[in-house]
Design a protein around this motif. Structure first.
Motif, PDB file in Angstrom:
ATOM      1  N   ILE A 252      -0.570  38.004  71.900  1.00  0.00           N
ATOM      2  CA  ILE A 252      -2.009  38.187  72.025  1.00  0.00           C
ATOM      3  C   ILE A 252      -2.278  39.185  73.163  1.00  0.00           C
ATOM      4  N   SER A 253      -2.958  40.275  72.839  1.00  0.00           N
ATOM      5  CA  SER A 253      -3.326  41.260  73.864  1.00  0.00           C
ATOM      6  C   SER A 253      -4.720  40.948  74.382  1.00  0.00           C
ATOM      7  N   PHE A 254      -5.062  41.550  75.526  1.00  0.00           N
ATOM      8  CA  PHE A 254      -6.433  41.411  76.013  1.00  0.00           C
ATOM      9  C   PHE A 254      -7.392  41.937  74.943  1.00  0.00           C
ATOM     10  N   GLY A 255      -8.443  41.183  74.679  1.00  0.00           N
ATOM     11  CA  GLY A 255      -9.425  41.594  73.679  1.00  0.00           C
ATOM     12  C   GLY A 255      -9.094  41.102  72.280  1.00  0.00           C
ATOM     13  N   GLN A 256      -7.936  40.474  72.133  1.00  0.00           N
ATOM     14  CA  GLN A 256      -7.554  39.951  70.822  1.00  0.00           C
ATOM     15  C   GLN A 256      -7.981  38.493  70.740  1.00  0.00           C
ATOM     16  N   ILE A 257      -8.348  38.056  69.542  1.00  0.00           N
ATOM     17  CA  ILE A 257      -8.851  36.698  69.381  1.00  0.00           C
ATOM     18  C   ILE A 257      -7.721  35.691  69.640  1.00  0.00           C
ATOM     19  N   MET A 258      -8.063  34.572  70.286  1.00  0.00           N
ATOM     20  CA  MET A 258      -7.057  33.545  70.578  1.00  0.00           C
ATOM     21  C   MET A 258      -6.691  32.814  69.291  1.00  0.00           C
ATOM     22  N   PRO A 259      -5.449  32.336  69.184  1.00  0.00           N
ATOM     23  CA  PRO A 259      -5.039  31.622  67.971  1.00  0.00           C
ATOM     24  C   PRO A 259      -5.727  30.256  67.900  1.00  0.00           C
ATOM     25  N   ASP A 260      -6.409  30.041  66.797  1.00  0.00           N
ATOM     26  CA  ASP A 260      -7.239  28.857  66.560  1.00  0.00           C
ATOM     27  C   ASP A 260      -6.491  27.543  66.666  1.00  0.00           C
ATOM     28  N   ASP A 261      -5.417  27.461  65.895  1.00  0.00           N
ATOM     29  CA  ASP A 261      -4.669  26.218  65.812  1.00  0.00           C
ATOM     30  C   ASP A 261      -4.071  25.853  67.174  1.00  0.00           C
ATOM     31  N   GLU A 262      -3.533  26.854  67.867  1.00  0.00           N
ATOM     32  CA  GLU A 262      -2.940  26.615  69.187  1.00  0.00           C
ATOM     33  C   GLU A 262      -4.010  26.164  70.175  1.00  0.00           C
ATOM     34  N   MET A 263      -5.175  26.769  70.128  1.00  0.00           N
ATOM     35  CA  MET A 263      -6.263  26.367  71.033  1.00  0.00           C
ATOM     36  C   MET A 263      -6.665  24.926  70.770  1.00  0.00           C
ATOM     37  N   ARG A 264      -6.736  24.585  69.489  1.00  0.00           N
ATOM     38  CA  ARG A 264      -7.121  23.213  69.124  1.00  0.00           C
ATOM     39  C   ARG A 264      -6.083  22.205  69.601  1.00  0.00           C
ATOM     40  N   ARG A 265      -4.826  22.520  69.380  1.00  0.00           N
ATOM     41  CA  ARG A 265      -3.765  21.579  69.769  1.00  0.00           C
ATOM     42  C   ARG A 265      -3.650  21.468  71.281  1.00  0.00           C
ATOM     43  N   ALA A 266      -3.816  22.584  71.994  1.00  0.00           N
ATOM     44  CA  ALA A 266      -3.754  22.546  73.463  1.00  0.00           C
ATOM     45  C   ALA A 266      -4.917  21.731  74.018  1.00  0.00           C
ATOM     46  N   THR A 267      -6.064  21.835  73.398  1.00  0.00           N
ATOM     47  CA  THR A 267      -7.234  21.048  73.813  1.00  0.00           C
ATOM     48  C   THR A 267      -6.959  19.558  73.634  1.00  0.00           C
ATOM     49  N   ALA A 268      -6.463  19.193  72.462  1.00  0.00           N
ATOM     50  CA  ALA A 268      -6.198  17.776  72.177  1.00  0.00           C
ATOM     51  C   ALA A 268      -5.158  17.213  73.147  1.00  0.00           C
ATOM     52  N   LEU A 269      -4.093  17.958  73.403  1.00  0.00           N
ATOM     53  CA  LEU A 269      -3.043  17.488  74.314  1.00  0.00           C
ATOM     54  C   LEU A 269      -3.557  17.358  75.742  1.00  0.00           C
ATOM     55  N   SER A 270      -4.350  18.334  76.172  1.00  0.00           N
ATOM     56  CA  SER A 270      -4.866  18.296  77.546  1.00  0.00           C
ATOM     57  C   SER A 270      -5.725  17.056  77.741  1.00  0.00           C
ATOM     58  N   GLN A 271      -6.446  16.688  76.682  1.00  0.00           N
ATOM     59  CA  GLN A 271      -7.345  15.540  76.788  1.00  0.00           C
ATOM     60  C   GLN A 271      -6.639  14.211  76.561  1.00  0.00           C
ATOM     61  N   ALA A 272      -5.397  14.256  76.071  1.00  0.00           N
ATOM     62  CA  ALA A 272      -4.695  13.004  75.737  1.00  0.00           C
ATOM     63  C   ALA A 272      -3.645  12.611  76.773  1.00  0.00           C
ATOM     64  N   CYS A 273      -3.356  13.500  77.735  1.00  0.00           N
ATOM     65  CA  CYS A 273      -2.262  13.203  78.670  1.00  0.00           C
ATOM     66  C   CYS A 273      -2.781  12.441  79.879  1.00  0.00           C
ATOM     67  N   ASP A 274      -1.856  11.798  80.609  1.00  0.00           N
ATOM     68  CA  ASP A 274      -2.271  11.221  81.894  1.00  0.00           C
ATOM     69  C   ASP A 274      -1.690  11.997  83.081  1.00  0.00           C
ATOM     70  N   LEU A 275      -0.785  12.947  82.792  1.00  0.00           N
ATOM     71  CA  LEU A 275      -0.280  13.842  83.843  1.00  0.00           C
ATOM     72  C   LEU A 275      -0.153  15.251  83.263  1.00  0.00           C
ATOM     73  N   PHE A 276      -0.787  16.198  83.913  1.00  0.00           N
ATOM     74  CA  PHE A 276      -0.773  17.594  83.460  1.00  0.00           C
ATOM     75  C   PHE A 276      -0.142  18.411  84.580  1.00  0.00           C
ATOM     76  N   ILE A 277       0.895  19.174  84.255  1.00  0.00           N
ATOM     77  CA  ILE A 277       1.610  19.925  85.300  1.00  0.00           C
ATOM     78  C   ILE A 277       1.551  21.422  84.983  1.00  0.00           C
ATOM     79  N   ALA A 278       0.803  22.166  85.806  1.00  0.00           N
ATOM     80  CA  ALA A 278       0.713  23.622  85.642  1.00  0.00           C
ATOM     81  C   ALA A 278       1.834  24.249  86.462  1.00  0.00           C
ATOM     82  N   ILE A 279       2.643  25.072  85.801  1.00  0.00           N
ATOM     83  CA  ILE A 279       3.883  25.567  86.412  1.00  0.00           C
ATOM     84  C   ILE A 279       3.986  27.089  86.312  1.00  0.00           C
ATOM     85  N   GLY A 280       3.996  27.761  87.445  1.00  0.00           N
ATOM     86  CA  GLY A 280       4.279  29.201  87.442  1.00  0.00           C
ATOM     87  C   GLY A 280       3.206  30.062  86.819  1.00  0.00           C
TER      88      GLY A 280
END
Ligand code: OAD
Ligand code: ZN
Length: 246
Positions: free
Chosen positions: A164-192
């Protein structure tokens, strides 16, 4: 120490979602974007609309990609990747959300469907018109043959790395799954990750707002350190090395 505290948080968590950026792959020889010597300190990004509009931009984009080929081909998973893969095998991590395009989470043992690639993958190419996938060797062969970045044999639209380049649309399915996972976890670790590129940089806060604890592991301060429950300003290999199971 921070690493001990992280160990306690990992032990006490049920569902851990890691979110990775380029910093997890620097020990594998792949440069990040914004550190000294990083990709964007050497080259200006080529936005998607330029890639679409200009053969010269497409040629330049592919020249840059081929110049990196030995680096990507030689890269092996690092301690950070291996630690996350260990937690995945232990059943603590359902999937990893990544901004990286280097395929190293898959190489470390994550099944493909458990790597949510927000910014795509640079180890193969796709037609931007019909989505047909192409191996990089096919592009290379055409590029070396006539000196131009090739178009799709099916629909004649340009072929681009599957990123995905700047200005390109984000992938729908990946955005949806990342949203669901972020909201379902009890520990989120942002790395690097410098956590400056949106919408990807919105997931740590989304997890936090949904009730997860947030850990940030990064050598440098990030934009979002102030909302984290634990910040580890250290080398990722050092911080996550203790969690590699052998
Ligand atoms: P950045 O280069 O912005 O941030 C990487 C962070 O990792 C930096 O803050 C470094 O200090 C840190 N870092 C590097 N090596 C490290 C190590 N060994 N240990 C600890 N920390 C380390 O990369 P990203 O945040 O991934 O997107 O960049 C986000 C997006 O910007 C990329 O996905 C890419 C780029 O433009 C697109 O091109 C769409
Ligand atoms: Zn096509």
């Amino acid at each position: 120490s921070g690493v001990e505290r992280l160990g306690e948080m990992i032990a006490g968590a049920r569902v851990i979602v890691p979110f990775t950026g380029a910093g997890i792959s620097t020990e594998c020889g792949i440069p990040d974007f914004r550190s000294p010597g990083g990709i964007w300190t050497r080259n200006r990004p080529i936005p998607f609309d330029e890639f679409v509009a200009s053969q010269e931009a497409r040629d330049e984009s592919w020249r840059r990609r081929f110049a990196m080929e030995e680096v990507f081909a030689a890269a092996k998973p690092g301690r950070g990747h291996r630690a996350l893969a260990s937690l995945y095998r232990a059943g603590k991590v359902p999937a990893v959300i990544t901004q990286n395009i280097d395929n190293l989470h898959q190489a470390s043992g994550f099944a493909g469907e458990h790597v949510i690639e927000l910014h795509g993958n640079t180890t193969y190419a796709r037609c931007i018109g019909c989505g047909q996938a192409y191996p990089l060797d096919w592009v290379r062969h055409r590029f070396d043959g006539d000196g131009f970045a090739p178009n799709c044999t099916g629909c004649d639209e340009p072929v681009k790395t599957a990123t995905i380049s700047f200005g390109q649309i984000m992938p729908d399915d990946e955005m949806r799954r990342a949203t669901a996972l972020s909201q379902a976890c009890d520990l989120f670790i942002a790395i690097g990750s410098s956590l400056v590129v949106w919408p990807a940089a919105g997931f740590p806060m989304m997890a936090k707002n949904a009730g997860a604890r947030l850990v940030i592991i990064n050598r440098e301060p990030t934009e979002q350190d102030d909302i984290a429950d634990l910040v580890i300003h250290d080398d990722i290999g050092e911080a996550l090395g203790p969690f590699v199971a052998n």
